[in-house]
Design an enzyme around this catalytic site. Structure first.
Site, PDB file in Angstrom:
ATOM      1  CG  ASP A   1     -12.687   2.303   2.253  1.00  0.00           C
ATOM      2  OD1 ASP A   1     -11.810   2.441   3.114  1.00  0.00           O
ATOM      3  OD2 ASP A   1     -12.737   2.989   1.204  1.00  0.00           O
TER       4      ASP A   1
ATOM      5  CG  ASP B   1      -8.329   3.386  -0.100  1.00  0.00           C
ATOM      6  OD1 ASP B   1      -7.661   3.231   0.936  1.00  0.00           O
ATOM      7  OD2 ASP B   1      -8.720   4.488  -0.512  1.00  0.00           O
TER       8      ASP B   1
ATOM      9  NE  ARG C   1      -3.218   2.732   2.140  1.00  0.00           N
ATOM     10  CZ  ARG C   1      -4.491   3.013   2.238  1.00  0.00           C
ATOM     11  NH1 ARG C   1      -5.327   2.084   2.544  1.00  0.00           N
ATOM     12  NH2 ARG C   1      -4.917   4.219   2.034  1.00  0.00           N
TER      13      ARG C   1
ATOM     14  NE  ARG D   1      -5.938   7.115  -1.945  1.00  0.00           N
ATOM     15  CZ  ARG D   1      -6.140   7.556  -0.691  1.00  0.00           C
ATOM     16  NH1 ARG D   1      -6.828   6.852   0.153  1.00  0.00           N
ATOM     17  NH2 ARG D   1      -5.665   8.715  -0.312  1.00  0.00           N
TER      18      ARG D   1
HETATM   19  N1  ROI Z   1     -11.810   8.531  -6.358  1.00  0.00           N
HETATM   20  C1  ROI Z   1     -12.329   7.463  -7.009  1.00  0.00           C
HETATM   21  N2  ROI Z   1     -12.918   7.632  -8.193  1.00  0.00           N
HETATM   22  N3  ROI Z   1     -12.258   6.211  -6.480  1.00  0.00           N
HETATM   23  C2  ROI Z   1     -11.675   5.981  -5.270  1.00  0.00           C
HETATM   24  O1  ROI Z   1     -11.627   4.815  -4.816  1.00  0.00           O
HETATM   25  C3  ROI Z   1     -11.134   7.074  -4.567  1.00  0.00           C
HETATM   26  N4  ROI Z   1     -10.529   6.905  -3.348  1.00  0.00           N
HETATM   27  C4  ROI Z   1     -10.016   7.927  -2.680  1.00  0.00           C
HETATM   28  C5  ROI Z   1     -10.038   9.335  -3.211  1.00  0.00           C
HETATM   29  C6  ROI Z   1      -8.608   9.837  -3.335  1.00  0.00           C
HETATM   30  C7  ROI Z   1     -10.817  10.231  -2.238  1.00  0.00           C
HETATM   31  N5  ROI Z   1     -10.687   9.431  -4.512  1.00  0.00           N
HETATM   32  C8  ROI Z   1     -11.220   8.354  -5.156  1.00  0.00           C
HETATM   33  O2  ROI Z   1      -9.471   7.703  -1.500  1.00  0.00           O
END
Ligand code: ROI
Length: 166
Positions: A98, A96, A84, A93
């Site tokens: 969640d 992620d 990561r 990134r």
């Molecule tokens: N924007 C998109 N389209 N998809 C994401 O998973 C995503 N994740 C984030 C931030 C940077 C806010 N923007 C994102 O963490």
């Protein structure tokens, strides 16, 4: 006792679709957990700074007897195992993961907010949830299908399923 949990996946670095595919494999191997379904993956415009690559997003449906915080520990371990990187706040990134929903639980502490705090503003999380369960609702009874029609547009594009991507 098992709970149905929905986990959102996102990446915009280091072959994002492969990152998500690998993460789904890792999620399918979690203890006390079975992977019930995987959504299609979507390309999406970034929320946050626009000078970064498009994201790839998706979600999975899990049945788990882990606690929400145990599940979070596992998600963070998978993120770390896939190297990561978070280059800046709301920036690019590698991976992620969640907890979007955990049964009908409402959780708010220093580590975890469920339903995910930004869920209703993010089509790239709402659409995969709808693909997994068109009837899905938030713990307060609001329907995901309704939220989807009201949230900002990040130009989702459904990606072709990956094959032979080990
Ligand atoms: N924007 C998109 N389209 N998809 C994401 O998973 C995503 N994740 C984030 C931030 C940077 C806010 N923007 C994102 O963490």
């Amino acid at each position: 006792m098992s709970t149905i949990a929905y986990v959102g996946l996102g990446s915009n670095l280091k072959a994002p679709a492969r990152q998500l595919g690998q993460a789904v494999m890792a999620l399918s191997r979690l203890p006390q957990t079975s992977l019930q379904a995987q959504s299609p993956f979507y390309a999406s415009r970034p929320v946050g700074p626009q000078d970064q690559p498009d994201f790839v997003n998706g979600a999975v449906k899990l049945s788990t007897s882990l606690s929400p915080h145990q599940l979070l520990d596992h998600l963070q371990a998978i993120e770390l195992a896939q190297g990561r990187e978070r280059l800046r706040h709301w920036g690019p990134r590698t991976l992620d993961l969640d907890v979007l929903l955990f049964g009908t639980e409402v959780i708010s502490d220093e580590r975890l907010t469920v339903p995910h705090a930004e869920l209703e503003n993010r089509d790239f999380a709402l659409q995969p949830l709808l693909d997994l369960n068109p009837e899905l609702q938030l713990p307060d009874g609001r329907r995901i299908v309704e939220l989807r029609t009201q949230c900002p547009d990040n130009q989702l594009r459904k990606l072709a399923p990956m094959v032979g991507s080990d």
